[in-house]
Write a protein that holds these residues in place. Sequence first.
Motif, PDB file in Angstrom:
ATOM      1  N   VAL A  14       0.860  -1.181   0.000  1.00 14.18           N
ATOM      2  CA  VAL A  14       0.000   0.000   0.000  1.00 14.18           C
ATOM      3  C   VAL A  14       0.898   1.234   0.000  1.00 14.18           C
ATOM      4  O   VAL A  14       1.754   1.396   0.870  1.00 14.18           O
ATOM      5  N   THR A  31      -8.402   2.168   0.940  1.00 14.28           N
ATOM      6  CA  THR A  31      -7.386   2.146  -0.110  1.00 14.28           C
ATOM      7  C   THR A  31      -8.067   2.138  -1.472  1.00 14.28           C
ATOM      8  O   THR A  31      -9.273   1.892  -1.584  1.00 14.28           O
ATOM      9  N   ARG A  45      -1.819  -0.908  -3.981  1.00 10.69           N
ATOM     10  CA  ARG A  45      -2.940  -0.076  -3.582  1.00 10.69           C
ATOM     11  C   ARG A  45      -2.383   1.204  -2.982  1.00 10.69           C
ATOM     12  O   ARG A  45      -1.199   1.286  -2.652  1.00 10.69           O
TER      13      ARG A  45
END
Length: 507
Positions: A14, A31, A45
Amino acid sequence: MTTTNEVTAAPHWVVPHWIDGAEYPSTSGRTAPVYDPALGVETKRVALADKAEIDAAVASAKAAFPGWSDLSLARRQAVVFKFRELLDARKGELAEIITSEHGKVLSDALGEISRGQEVVEFATGLAHHLKGEFSEQVSTGIDVYSTRQPLGVVGIISPFNFPAMVPAWFFPIAIAAGNTVVLKPSEKDPSAALWLAGLWKDAGLPDGVFTVLNGDKEAVDGLLEHPDVQAISFVGSTPIARYVYETGTRHGKRVQALGGAKNHMLVLPDADLDLTADSAINAGFGSAGERCMAISVVVAVEPVADELVSRIVDKMKTLRIGDGRRGCDMGPLVTGQHRDKVASYIDIAAQDGATVVVDGRDVRADGDANGFWLGPSLIDNVPTTSRVYTEEIFGPVLSVVRVPSYEAGVELINSGAFGNGTAIFTNDGGAARRFQKDIQVGMIGINVPIPVPVATFSFGGWRDSLFGDTKAHGAEGVKFFTRLKAITSRWLDPSHGGINLGFPEND
């Protein structure tokens, strides 16, 4: 064309925020996917900020402002110089990041970085532009002078199509002038912003001066409404630009909001048609048409249209469409959803009676079958009432509109909602000079298809292409990121500083 949805793969990580000079993992629990457009797969993400993270980002920038703004201009300039040298040495890394998330070919990504670096280089000489004015003895024993001082925390909200260049239109000047910056990049390609933050760290920028806040509308609204954010710079579509301008100014902020475009190329019968055809292709299909300065309408003054269309078609056949890491001419669009929206305009054109000369939905791309492909498309005889003409398509769809005269072409361009950029192609110097006076558009090219001004001038359009009174970079950028202060001064007695034979140094 058979369309495919984005294919998802297990995300690697992420993309976090960058707060207080370090990666700042999100705790919001929200996200969004980030894709490799040439593969059509989710590769990571990106965190979407909540209110607590928005407040943390702004608080960090606010805390850093006193120390950074009080630092001498010489020391601030030294950091900007170092950033410039690091960017020049490592721009290949950044280009690969841009290509992997946006899809533009590597050469185009490097070009984007180079144009952004122009503003960095402009900012290295900001001392000259921060000079005030001085008038001696305006009254007996009284002098008046002016200074330019930074605003405080400023926000930058940037679009997906130029994840490095557009932020660089703003942050070098803002930082060199003594402000602190919170950058909200597009959630479609956020990693370039994080890379830039790391580069600033390597250049010696104090923690908190450059912050990256990832997010969606919640982050945008958070910056627009936050009482500690003094100014907002925005680039994006016209509806959102209008929203940003109205919301930001309503909350007492200084706002420059650059919106959308529908850029025309007026072609006179005496134009060099090979140069014109090359320029129309370069300006219409570079970066898959995802440029606010892309030429999307060729306005051909008869009797030149048939020959020009023929030459454009011949040259389009030489284009290689595919993965930007394979040496192709044009890459994919940024997402499958955007590709499908752009492709829908080809059907609209046919329904409205236009001639689809080249249908990009038939493209055979040099890349993965799941990539977000749409080849260059050419549409002739486009009615000016069609949505293909009136709306910003933001993709590789080039329209041709035929007009009987120079005057009709100018009237057509001036009657549009947008006024971002335009160009004229002609070998007649008188016609070109008349065009630059007659046309009601902010940026004009004469035999130049993408008239983006160099960093010493300012970028911005007219009408629905710009909200606010100040354009990006150049002298207007300096004015935007500073406040002007006038001082009236009188000293009754001279002072004595003592003896020091050393050569004075800046520090």
